[in-house]
Design a protein around this motif. Structure first.
Motif, PDB file in Angstrom:
ATOM      1  N   ASP A  41       0.827  -1.198   0.000  1.00  0.00           N
ATOM      2  CA  ASP A  41       0.000   0.000   0.000  1.00  0.00           C
ATOM      3  C   ASP A  41       0.865   1.253   0.000  1.00  0.00           C
ATOM      4  O   ASP A  41       2.081   1.197   0.113  1.00  0.00           O
ATOM      5  N   GLN A  66     -10.265  12.233  11.057  1.00  0.00           N
ATOM      6  CA  GLN A  66     -10.577  12.954   9.822  1.00  0.00           C
ATOM      7  C   GLN A  66      -9.303  13.463   9.139  1.00  0.00           C
ATOM      8  O   GLN A  66      -9.168  13.379   7.912  1.00  0.00           O
ATOM      9  N   LYS A  90      -7.318  10.366   7.812  1.00  0.00           N
ATOM     10  CA  LYS A  90      -7.995   9.824   6.627  1.00  0.00           C
ATOM     11  C   LYS A  90      -7.761  10.707   5.410  1.00  0.00           C
ATOM     12  O   LYS A  90      -7.433  10.220   4.315  1.00  0.00           O
ATOM     13  N   ALA A  91      -7.966  12.013   5.597  1.00  0.00           N
ATOM     14  CA  ALA A  91      -7.772  12.936   4.465  1.00  0.00           C
ATOM     15  C   ALA A  91      -6.337  12.884   3.968  1.00  0.00           C
ATOM     16  O   ALA A  91      -6.086  12.863   2.754  1.00  0.00           O
ATOM     17  N   TYR A  92      -5.398  12.860   4.908  1.00  0.00           N
ATOM     18  CA  TYR A  92      -3.984  12.861   4.517  1.00  0.00           C
ATOM     19  C   TYR A  92      -3.633  11.604   3.723  1.00  0.00           C
ATOM     20  O   TYR A  92      -2.960  11.674   2.677  1.00  0.00           O
ATOM     21  N   ILE A  93      -4.111  10.472   4.166  1.00  0.00           N
ATOM     22  CA  ILE A  93      -3.839   9.214   3.450  1.00  0.00           C
ATOM     23  C   ILE A  93      -4.570   9.194   2.112  1.00  0.00           C
ATOM     24  O   ILE A  93      -4.031   8.744   1.088  1.00  0.00           O
ATOM     25  N   ASP A  94      -5.822   9.711   2.095  1.00  0.00           N
ATOM     26  CA  ASP A  94      -6.549   9.791   0.821  1.00  0.00           C
ATOM     27  C   ASP A  94      -5.784  10.636  -0.187  1.00  0.00           C
ATOM     28  O   ASP A  94      -5.614  10.255  -1.356  1.00  0.00           O
ATOM     29  N   TYR A  95      -5.326  11.802   0.275  1.00  0.00           N
ATOM     30  CA  TYR A  95      -4.599  12.704  -0.616  1.00  0.00           C
ATOM     31  C   TYR A  95      -3.298  12.063  -1.100  1.00  0.00           C
ATOM     32  O   TYR A  95      -2.969  12.114  -2.293  1.00  0.00           O
ATOM     33  N   SER A 148      -2.520   8.901  -1.226  1.00  0.00           N
ATOM     34  CA  SER A 148      -2.777   7.747  -2.109  1.00  0.00           C
ATOM     35  C   SER A 148      -3.096   8.221  -3.516  1.00  0.00           C
ATOM     36  O   SER A 148      -2.570   7.686  -4.505  1.00  0.00           O
ATOM     37  N   CYS A 149      -3.948   9.227  -3.611  1.00  0.00           N
ATOM     38  CA  CYS A 149      -4.306   9.757  -4.928  1.00  0.00           C
ATOM     39  C   CYS A 149      -3.093  10.392  -5.604  1.00  0.00           C
ATOM     40  O   CYS A 149      -2.834  10.174  -6.790  1.00  0.00           O
ATOM     41  N   PHE A 204     -13.279  14.763  -3.557  1.00  0.00           N
ATOM     42  CA  PHE A 204     -12.652  14.875  -2.234  1.00  0.00           C
ATOM     43  C   PHE A 204     -13.379  15.875  -1.328  1.00  0.00           C
ATOM     44  O   PHE A 204     -12.800  16.354  -0.354  1.00  0.00           O
ATOM     45  N   ASP A 239     -13.365  15.230   2.522  1.00  0.00           N
ATOM     46  CA  ASP A 239     -12.056  15.461   3.142  1.00  0.00           C
ATOM     47  C   ASP A 239     -11.746  16.951   3.217  1.00  0.00           C
ATOM     48  O   ASP A 239     -11.247  17.447   4.236  1.00  0.00           O
TER      49      ASP A 239
END
Length: 931
Positions: free
Chosen positions: A624, A884, A887-892, A894-895, A913, A916
């Motif tokens: 990951d 929150q 999650k946002a940091y990992i989402d960003y 990852s993208c 997004f 987020d």
């Protein structure tokens, strides 16, 4: 002369109606009525030039084979372009009408008709050439040889034109050449020969090919020239010879067998023919042509099926093409040793093959009769409407016409007769050439055809976005110096590649990326063979290019990485995080300490190899995004460690060691900031590093050329910069950024650790303390590690004025956003927009700088996720806010990571997004409002 057999009623009525329209006051002439009933082209021609009727019915004129120039008794220089085009087209219409009359009304031998048409075509081409040469020379002068004689453009007729077997409505395949590369003389300006002859060729083509109110002379096809459509329109003798010796393909040999110079013979004809002969005819008996022709015939058969061609007397089994293949194969097998077989004419070659007892007279006569029968049918089909067709008609009118000419009662009987002839030809073809076995998967042949023709429509399920990369790649390689062996391998490799691309449902972008890699290795046959001989390697290449543009670019830049694709078990299993330093040290045991050039290349190759393995595991979901960054960070640290060892060895060799140091305790350390410090290194990240040491300027090194220790560490740092930033054949190692050191770009490249501490305590700005939150020492002996941790702890745990801190952080964030954010109302900048990654980083840094004086656990880690986790435990933020933000940091990330692998920017759909963004923005406002 004429053969005025009564036409069927429908055709008779059509002929009479047309005659009456053309000649209402004249008595019916049965032969002209017949012509008008059998040919729509004849009807159009007589309507255009009605007076030609008298010419057609004059016995002497119709039997004559004398061909005078269309420009007879005219000064070519006085004929402008419009008049030239009109004269040529009217000439063509007149004489093609004559051939139609001979074939439809006079039962004329087809062998004479196709030869006559070829001679007429020669005259038209030569006339156009002379006119074009005259008009270009009028302005620019003309190239002259050593004897002060003008050198004409040489026109090589190919295919049926070359063999003097042109069909009625054929296009013409031409190749242009010129003898010597000399400048023009006698004109307003001197031109290079290439430019002069290109101008002549362009005028010649336009004179024949352009469609005007008078029609068209010929469709001119130039694709058989060297390099095809992407090649120059004209080439010198030397360039043509070089091309065919170095890059000529099997199919070009077959094509050139028919090559014949057109026009008035001159002193250069023999020279030109001699330079081509070794390419076409081998000195030995060459049986390899049989296999090649067999494969070509298979591809033609597949094309016939793909296009749904039925009743095709040229390309179908037993068609005209099979006769041509039989004769061509026997010519090329033996033509190098039996010179009488070196002829462009199929019928002459057939006779010579019987003379040489290659085939017996009965077989030869049967082939000739059947060939001429099909050529006669083809001639009739094309005369009906002057269309290039070899397909038997499916409309009643043209079926009646063909029945009449073949003297059959109905179309069923016509089909039976034609089928009988074609079956005899196919039996002979099978004996001489044999059949290429169809692959079990019929798509295999489609991939071969798609590659050979550069046309993805040959595929069973063609993908439109493949056409452009395929065409572009073929154009590029047509100019590449590959060699015959390389081209043979490429011709085997490309169908296999197309199949793999099809298996993975690859996009046009992935196809382009693979082609980009092939372009880089095109002249290195060993790599082409690696991909061809190892289908698994080819499969992995396509798979990775489909997953990641970055991987494709990476392999494209460093083709040596193709070796890594051989073993998927290794490829998709990155080195354990703790093993990178061990791996690189083992890797360098094989390299001499003093070979700096090899060391630099090896550092880069180690990085490239391991980055590829990480990317492969990343792109296919084996690891990951958080683990990817851990691996890339560990790899970077291992490379920094080895680079320091190399730089140390080189610097010590020149100046000796500072006192109290050795190879394990260098008195030197590397502080990593930013993504490296925060365990977030990406594939193309630069490294933010600061170099420190523990010596002052009063001590000296112990070498033959001693310098003070401070200077020693400066030179060590400079050597490190050289190792990293120098661009070698394998590129740079990493982009090193040292601007975060004290005093920035104007400060010392390597600074004493205590001076670093003093600067941080007395001069550093708030943003520099923010940067220190993500800093960690990645290389250095224990005492330096401990001292740095102490300094970092002391700086970060200072109690700060809350208002000043808040204002400084907000001001710096707004400044960054104003200069760097690229988003808009629809597009979201993952890094810099409000609610993005930078906001989370600034929140994290702000929390540390505000609360670390009370909570030391906030300074234990340098990465954002673990700092936020500790902040929630302590109560600096709520658990919900932590979740929150994380999650946002990992989402960003990852993208951002996926976009990096696909070589895209950091802009994404804001809508995707929005949750987020809303959470981060709300937390930002909450934290800074409460401070």
């Amino acid at each position: 002369m004429s053969n005025v057999k009564q036409l069927p009623i429908q055709l008779q009525k059509l002929g009479l109606m047309r005659f009456e329209q053309l000649y209402p006051e004249q008595n019916k002439e049965p032969v002209i009525v017949k012509l008008l009933g059998l040919s729509d082209f004849a009807w159009r021609s007589l309507r255009s030039q009605p007076d030609l009727k008298e010419w057609l019915t004059c016995k002497d004129k119709i039997q004559s084979r004398i061909i005078n120039s269309p420009f007879e008794n005219r000064n070519l220089a006085e004929i402008d372009e419009n008049e030239c085009h009109k004269i040529l087209r009217q000439f063509r219409e007149k004489y093609w009408l004559k051939v139609a009359f001979l074939d439809l009304c006079c039962n004329h031998p087809i062998a004479d008709s196709i030869k006559y048409i070829s001679q007429l075509a020669d005259m038209l081409i030569e006339s156009a050439n002379q006119w074009a040469h005259t008009h270009v020379a009028k302005i620019n002068g003309e190239p002259l040889d050593e004897g002060n004689r003008a050198m004409p453009l040489m026109v090589l007729g190919m295919g049926k034109l070359g063999g003097q077997e042109l069909n009625y409505s054929s296009d013409i395949d031409l190749i242009f050449a010129y003898p010597r590369s000399v400048k023009t003389q006698g004109g307003r300006r001197n031109l290079e020969a290439q430019i002069f002859y290109t101008k002549v060729a362009q005028k010649l083509i336009a004179a024949l090919n352009q469609t005007t109110g008078d029609g068209q002379v010929f469709r001119v096809d130039m694709r058989l020239r060297p390099f095809g459509e992407s090649g120059p329109l004209v080439m010198s003798f030397n360039a043509i010879e070089d091309y065919y010796q170095e890059q000529g393909r099997d199919w070009e040999r077959y094509a050139m067998l028919k090559g014949r110079l057109i026009g008035t013979p001159n002193q250069y004809w023999d020279e030109f023919n001699q330079l081509l002969k070794p390419f076409v005819y081998r000195r030995y008996i060459d049986f390899s042509v049989i296999e090649s022709l067999r494969k070509m015939k298979l591809m033609i058969a597949q094309e016939v099926r793909r296009k749904g061609l039925t009743n095709n007397i040229k390309l179908g089994g037993g068609g005209i093409r099979e006769v041509e293949f039989i004769v061509q194969a026997l010519q090329m097998v033996r033509g190098g040793r039996e010179a009488n077989l070196q002829t462009q004419s199929l019928l002459k070659a057939l006779k010579e093959l019987t003379v040489n007892q290659v085939i017996n007279e009965l077989e030869a006569q049967g082939l000739e009769n059947n060939y001429l029968y099909l050529r006669k049918v083809e001639q009739y089909l094309q005369i009906f409407d002057d269309q290039q067709t070899q397909t038997l008609p499916d409309d009643e009118l043209n079926q009646q016409r063909l029945n009449t000419l073949l003297e059959q009662d109905d179309f069923g009987a016509t089909l039976v007769e034609i089928d009988h002839v074609m079956q005899q030809i196919h039996n002979e073809f099978t004996q001489v050439i044999g059949e290429e076995t169809e692959p079990l998967d019929t798509s295999e042949g489609a991939f071969v055809s798609a590659w050979d023709h550069g046309d993805i429509s040959f595929l069973n399920e063609p993908k439109d976005d493949w056409q452009l990369p395929l065409k572009d790649f073929k154009q590029r390689i047509s100019k590449a110096k590959i060699g015959n062996r390389g081209r043979d391998i490429l011709d085997k490799l490309m169908p296999a590649l197309l199949k793999q691309l099809n298996n993975f449902n690859a996009s046009g972008a992935a196809f382009s990326m693979v082609c980009q890699i092939l372009n880089k290795i095109i002249s290195r046959t060993a790599y082409l063979e690696l991909l061809y001989e190892n289908p698994g390697t080819l499969k992995q290449l396509v798979l990775l290019c489909c997953h990641s543009k970055w991987i494709g670019e990476h392999i494209s830049r460093y083709p040596i990485l193709l070796d890594e694709l051989i073993d998927p078990a290794v490829l998709y299993k990155p080195t354990p995080l703790t093993a990178y330093k061990y791996e690189i040290r083992q890797y360098f045991l094989r390299i001499e300490h003093d070979d700096l050039e090899l060391q630099m290349e090896s550092l880069r190759q180690f990085k490239q190899t391991h980055q590829l393995r990480i990317a492969a595991a990343d792109a296919t979901g084996v690891i990951d995004v958080m683990k990817v960054s851990d691996h890339l960070t560990a790899l970077a640290e291992a490379i920094v460690d080895q680079a320091v060892n190399i730089a140390w060895h080189n610097t010590v060799k020149r100046f000796g060691m500072p006192p109290g140091t050795d190879d394990e305790n260098k008195g030197f350390a590397v502080i990593a900031y930013g993504k490296t410090g925060g365990f977030e290194v990406g594939y193309d990240s630069d490294l933010d590093l600061v170099f420190v040491h523990n010596h002052d300027g009063s001590s000296q090194t112990d070498g033959d050329k001693p310098i003070d220790s401070r200077q020693f560490y400066l030179k060590l740092a400079q050597r490190l910069m050289h190792l990293f930033n120098t661009r070698t054949a394998s590129g740079i190692l990493y982009e090193l950024d040292t601007r975060l050191r004290p005093e920035g770009a104007s400060g010392l490249l390597a600074i004493n650790l205590e001076s670093f501490n003093h600067y941080q305590q007395t001069q550093a700005w708030t943003w520099e303390h923010q940067a220190l939150v993500r800093a960690r020492l990645i290389l250095g002996q224990d005492e330096l590690v401990e001292r740095f941790l102490e300094i970092r702890k002391n700086i970060l745990s200072q109690q700060r004025d809350a208002t000043t801190l808040k204002d400084d952080v907000i001001k710096m964030r707004e400044k960054m956003r104003d200069h760097l954010a690229k988003g808009n109302t629809d597009q979201f900048d993952l890094k810099q927009d409000i609610g993005g990654m930078a906001d989370i980083e600034f929140i994290t840094q702000y929390i540390v700088l505000k609360y670390a004086y009370k909570f030391e656990k906030l300074i234990v880690y340098s990465d954002n996720v673990r700092i936020l986790t500790e902040a929630a435990k302590i109560g600096c933020i709520t658990e919900e806010q932590k979740q929150q933000l994380v999650k946002a940091y990992i989402d960003y990330r990852s993208c951002y990571h996926v976009l990096s692998l696909d070589q895209q920017g950091k802009l994404v759909s804001r809508e995707a997004f929005q949750n987020d963004i809303t959470h981060v923005t709300h937390i930002w406002n909450s934290i800074f409002a409460l401070s």
